[in-house]
Design a protein around this motif. Structure first.
Motif, short mmCIF file in Angstrom:
data_model
loop_
_atom_site.label_atom_id
_atom_site.label_comp_id
_atom_site.label_asym_id
_atom_site.label_seq_id
_atom_site.Cartn_x
_atom_site.Cartn_y
_atom_site.Cartn_z
N ILE A 200 -4.38 6.79 30.35
CA ILE A 200 -4.32 5.32 30.43
C ILE A 200 -5.42 4.79 31.36
N LYS A 203 -8.79 4.86 29.75
CA LYS A 203 -8.97 3.79 28.77
C LYS A 203 -9.32 2.47 29.45
N TYR A 224 -6.84 -5.80 23.87
CA TYR A 224 -6.18 -4.62 24.42
C TYR A 224 -4.93 -4.89 25.25
N SER A 225 -4.82 -6.06 25.87
CA SER A 225 -3.71 -6.26 26.81
C SER A 225 -2.36 -6.24 26.11
N GLU A 226 -1.41 -5.58 26.75
CA GLU A 226 -0.05 -5.49 26.22
C GLU A 226 0.92 -6.41 26.96
N LEU A 291 -2.01 -2.28 30.33
CA LEU A 291 -1.63 -1.20 29.43
C LEU A 291 -0.31 -0.65 29.95
#
Length: 456
Positions: A200, A203, A224-226, A291
């Motif tokens: 993680i 990344k 990309y943001s969760e 992430l």
């Protein structure tokens, strides 16, 4: 008015305080009532369409709005509190912060539906913008209404004798308690292996490198943001008050220069890249890319094995459940309270029908004092493993002061608070312009609002 109707009115008012909100800055004068306006309180306007929208919203939340007069009176009462709250210099204006949170709340609700159209149809909004605006208005009015309600009832209290008098007066009108349980839990979040953490972090470092090579932070956050509360907005949170975010996030953000990007930062939500946008006094704006630290099957299995060993220690009386909860539970809300689960009202007695489905399934067939096997659950998109102890099982019964004193005391206190608010409203009413559309002329309200129609 009998007790059942009074309790129902309190519940309607409480719901309205929690969910209703339509505000406008328009200034109205007596006689300005126009078609489409349901009511005016001071310079607060309630539109007919807003009442309908709010009724639809209320139904989705499980509230009973079948009595339009009671629902409308709750709205009017709340509007008077809101009108007075905005004039109260001791109540902070938080409109800007509330506006920023509207998108996050929208996304939280969206997460409960398969797609956006289904959600908008369920809540009867035409566009996302319309629903976000409604959420902002709801939260604005909720804030002002609750703050004023709290200021009015701050010193409310009831003595043991008053609780007894309340019970003796209304004992045959009090509601029946449904089947309940008292539960304690130990929750553990599976820990990621070092290898998984490194993946993680690597990344995020690659994302940071891409930003430094010309990609915008905003576009990378959207990709990309969760974090459902900020990803669609390029990872941006504005007007963040110090102390609002989790400590690792805030410490990293406030140690940056404006425009600077942090290295990966670990928090209870996962791993972040943080960019400080602006810092001004006690407030700051920041963007982040999150992430989530989602455990894999092997990591979940390891956590289950560890918790099962703790369960064995408790069953073999080598450790109490309270001690184990304090030492091992990752749930901050219960670990310092012997693991006891409380409901929304703060009571440790929870109706079986209100239990989360997973817990309801796990405790089925268990008796008082028993502990469930270790089970897996997902709460707010976070994987966890847990065990639950059944402290007590309470069969449905009529409220009784010998067994339900704390609950009866709260009901007596709520009645006292309601009386204080009613008194406040009646004192203010002669000095506030109130006008109600003739559509409600057949309503029998608890308060004679029409006496204030002239504003005299």
């Amino acid at each position: 008015m009998n007790m059942k109707r009074q309790i129902k009115f309190i519940l309607v008012l409480t719901f309205v305080l929690s969910f209703f909100g339509i505000k406008t800055n328009a200034q109205l004068k007596p006689g300005d009532l126009v078609d489409g306006i349901a009511a005016v309180v001071g310079d607060e306007i309630v539109l007919e369409s807003d009442v309908q929208d709010q009724a639809n919203y209320a139904k989705q939340q499980g509230a009973d709005v079948s009595n339009k007069c009671e629902f409308m009176e709750g709205i009017i009462s709340n509007k008077l509190l809101i009108y007075e709250a905005k004039r109260d210099t001791l109540i902070e204006n938080r409109s800007a912060a509330i506006k920023e949170n509207a998108t996050a709340k929208y996304n939280q609700i969206l997460g409960q539906f398969p797609n956006e159209k289904t959600m908008l149809d369920a809540y009867k909004f035409r566009t996302p913008s319309e629903m976000k605006t409604a959420i902002e208005k709801i939260d604005t009015d909720n804030y002002y209404g609750q703050m004023k309600y709290g200021r009015i009832t701050d010193k409310a209290d009831v003595t043991p004798n008053e609780v007894t008098d309340f019970f003796n007066t209304y004992r045959f009108q009090l509601p029946q308690v449904k089947d309940e349980v008292s539960l304690s839990q130990i929750v553990m979040y599976p820990k990621l292996t070092n290898e998984h953490k490194d993946e993680i972090i690597a990344k995020l470092k690659k994302i940071k490198e891409d930003i430094q090579n010309g990609e915008s932070f905003e576009s990378q956050a959207r990709i990309y943001s969760e974090d459902p509360g900020s990803a669609a907005n390029g990872g941006l949170y504005k007007n963040i008050a110090r102390g609002k975010m989790v400590k690792p996030f805030e410490a990293a953000a406030l140690n940056l220069q404006e425009g600077e990007i942090s290295d990966p930062v670990e928090s209870e939500f996962g791993y972040h890249l943080i960019q400080l946008v602006k810092k001004s006094g006690k407030m700051y704006d920041a963007r982040h890319i999150l992430l989530k630290a989602v455990p894999n099957a092997a990591e979940i299995a390891t956590a289950k094995k560890e918790l099962d060993s703790i369960r064995s220690l408790i069953i073999n009386e080598r450790m109490t459940f309270k001690e184990a909860a304090f030492r091992f539970s990752d749930d901050k809300q219960t670990k310092f309270n012997a693991g006891v689960i409380t409901g929304e009202d703060g009571s440790d007695k929870i109706e079986k029908l209100n239990l989360p489905p997973t817990i309801s399934y796990q405790i089925a067939g268990h008796h008082k004092g028993e502990i469930t096997n270790v089970f897996e659950e997902t709460v707010q998109d976070r994987k966890m493993v847990a065990i639950v102890k059944i402290n007590d099982i309470i069969d449905a019964h009529q409220l009784d002061i010998t067994t339900d004193y704390s609950r009866i005391k709260q009901m007596a206190l709520n009645k006292r608070k309601n009386e204080m608010v009613e008194k406040y409203v009646k004192e203010k009413l002669p000095h506030i312009f109130v006008s109600i559309n003739d559509r409600y002329k057949d309503c029998t309200f608890r308060t004679d609002w029409r006496k204030a129609d002239t504003g005299n």
